[in-house]
Structure formats: structure tokens, C-alpha cells
Design a protein around this motif. Sequence first.
Motif, PDB file in Angstrom:
ATOM      1  N   VAL A 213     -15.704  -7.489   6.459  1.00 55.56           N
ATOM      2  CA  VAL A 213     -16.222  -6.169   6.106  1.00 55.56           C
ATOM      3  C   VAL A 213     -15.487  -5.070   6.864  1.00 55.56           C
ATOM      4  CG1 VAL A 213     -18.048  -5.923   7.844  1.00 55.56           C
ATOM      5  CG2 VAL A 213     -18.379  -4.951   5.573  1.00 55.56           C
ATOM      6  N   LEU A 214     -14.982  -5.388   8.047  1.00 57.91           N
ATOM      7  CA  LEU A 214     -14.251  -4.388   8.825  1.00 57.91           C
ATOM      8  C   LEU A 214     -12.906  -4.049   8.197  1.00 57.91           C
ATOM      9  CD1 LEU A 214     -14.991  -5.531  12.491  1.00 57.91           C
ATOM     10  CD2 LEU A 214     -15.925  -3.556  11.284  1.00 57.91           C
ATOM     11  N   ILE A 215     -12.445  -4.899   7.288  1.00 58.88           N
ATOM     12  CA  ILE A 215     -11.179  -4.636   6.606  1.00 58.88           C
ATOM     13  C   ILE A 215     -11.336  -3.533   5.566  1.00 58.88           C
ATOM     14  CG2 ILE A 215      -9.421  -5.660   5.103  1.00 58.88           C
ATOM     15  CD1 ILE A 215      -9.930  -8.312   6.466  1.00 58.88           C
ATOM     16  N   ASP A 216     -12.565  -3.365   5.048  1.00 58.20           N
ATOM     17  CA  ASP A 216     -12.825  -2.310   4.073  1.00 58.20           C
ATOM     18  C   ASP A 216     -12.416  -0.963   4.670  1.00 58.20           C
ATOM     19  OD1 ASP A 216     -14.759  -0.068   3.057  1.00 58.20           O
ATOM     20  OD2 ASP A 216     -14.822  -1.606   1.495  1.00 58.20           O
ATOM     21  N   ALA A 217     -11.571  -0.216   3.951  1.00 64.80           N
ATOM     22  CA  ALA A 217     -10.989   1.017   4.492  1.00 64.80           C
ATOM     23  C   ALA A 217     -12.049   2.021   4.930  1.00 64.80           C
ATOM     24  CB  ALA A 217     -10.069   1.650   3.452  1.00 64.80           C
ATOM     25  N   GLU A 218     -13.080   2.201   4.098  1.00 58.54           N
ATOM     26  CA  GLU A 218     -14.107   3.194   4.417  1.00 58.54           C
ATOM     27  C   GLU A 218     -14.939   2.759   5.613  1.00 58.54           C
ATOM     28  OE1 GLU A 218     -17.356   5.951   2.025  1.00 58.54           O
ATOM     29  OE2 GLU A 218     -16.304   4.330   1.002  1.00 58.54           O
TER      30      GLU A 218
END
Length: 256
Positions: A213-218
Motif C-alpha cells: 500500500v505504501l507503493i501507491d503514489a497518493e
Amino acid sequence: MLAARDGGNLVTILNTSWKGVITLLQIDKQMVSEVDIGEIILKLISLIKESLRFAAEAWSCSGKENVSATEARRVFLPVKFYLINAVKVVALFPSQASLVFKEIALCVLMISAFKVLLSQQSHGKSAGEVMTDLLEKTTCFISNHVSKKQIHDSQAKTTLVDILSLSVESATSARVLLLARVVLFQSVMRYSSELEEDAKLAVTTKLQWLLDVLIDAEVYSSVLSSQLPVADGSGKTIIWESMYFSSDSISQDPYD
């Protein structure tokens, strides 16, 4: 609902009333067979939600005036009281509590999301600190208690995971709720030494989720730029810490 909206002004009455209910449930087995335990839990959850909604409405209309620690305590002390009583009921009747798991999960996430929102607003920072001090640990523990239905019950073993995964009907794509999940994960890990062993094992299965989930840009940009109030190592002082720092520490070694 009047009690929820009146904040700490009715806390003495609430304390006496709910203590009586819990005591009766503990000593009167016949009464337990005649009441709906799930409805009692749902009533406590509704009081928590109503208190938070009232606070959100009042503070959003305050003209951006700083919310004082005194005002925040007036709101959050009753919420802590509702949570503590919910934990007691869940601990006494885990099987019945599992039937209203979805509502408990949403309540836990609502608390976490509200903390995120307060921490992002300059006039809500003191309130965020008070909220962390009063509610964070108890919020984690209600999740753990729901997970203790039966040690051999597969549903019980996945309950805490479900909360962290937000396996409930809600706006899972909303940024605030996603951040709330990250914050809840961090809080659970912070108090992991006090969790049951099966709960610890359940949480470790979601470590990959945290990294994903930390990879999600936002989400990543929010984590990098956000600071949240957390309890220090002693648990007695509230400090502000980067969400990224907390997440990075967890991903390295959650039980060290």
C-alpha cells in the motif's frame, strides 16, 4: 444520544449507568440469556460515532480556532469510557461480539480516520494529541479482544487481519480510510507486545500489505508529508512522529 452530544458534562451519569449494566451482565447469567449482547455493543458503538460526528461538526465550524486540550478531553473522555465498556462486553461475550464484527471494525477505522484528519489540520493538533493519549491503546485492544472468540475458530484468527484489510463494506478507495488503515496498523504494532500470540501471528501476515500500500503514489506522498501524534517509549508522553518513520520501523522488524 444526548449524552454523546453533551460530551464530558454527563460522564458521571454515563459512568454509573454503564457500570451497572456491565455488573449485571457479569453476575446475572439469566439476564444474559434474555438480552441481546450484540445490541449492547452496537449501542456503545453508536454513542462513540455520535460523539465523534458531533466533535467533527463543531470543530469544522469553529472558524479555524484551535481546539483546546480541555475541549478535546471533554469530548474524548466519554468516548474512552464507551470504548472501555465495549472492550469489557466483547471480552465477556466474544462469540456474540463476533456477530457484530463489521460494525466494530468500522468504528475502529472511524476513530483512526478522525485522528488522521485532526492531525492534518493546524487547529486540530492539540485534539489529535489528546485523542491519541486517551483512545489509541484501547482502540487496539478492542480489535484484539474480538480476535479471541475461540483459539481454534478460524474466524477469530482472521478478525484482526480483516480490520487491517478493511474487509468490510465501505469506501475502500478513499485516501483517508486508506491512511487510517496504515495508522491502525502502526498502532497495533506499537502495542504488539501486549497482544495475544494468535493476534500477533495474524498481524504479521499483513506486513506485505503494508509494503504494497505504501507503493501507491497518493498514499506514499501522504505518508512522507504527514506527522502524527504517538506515545513515546514510556507511554507517558505524546510526541509527533513522521508516518514514514513509523512505517519504516515496522517493516524492518515489528517484534524486535
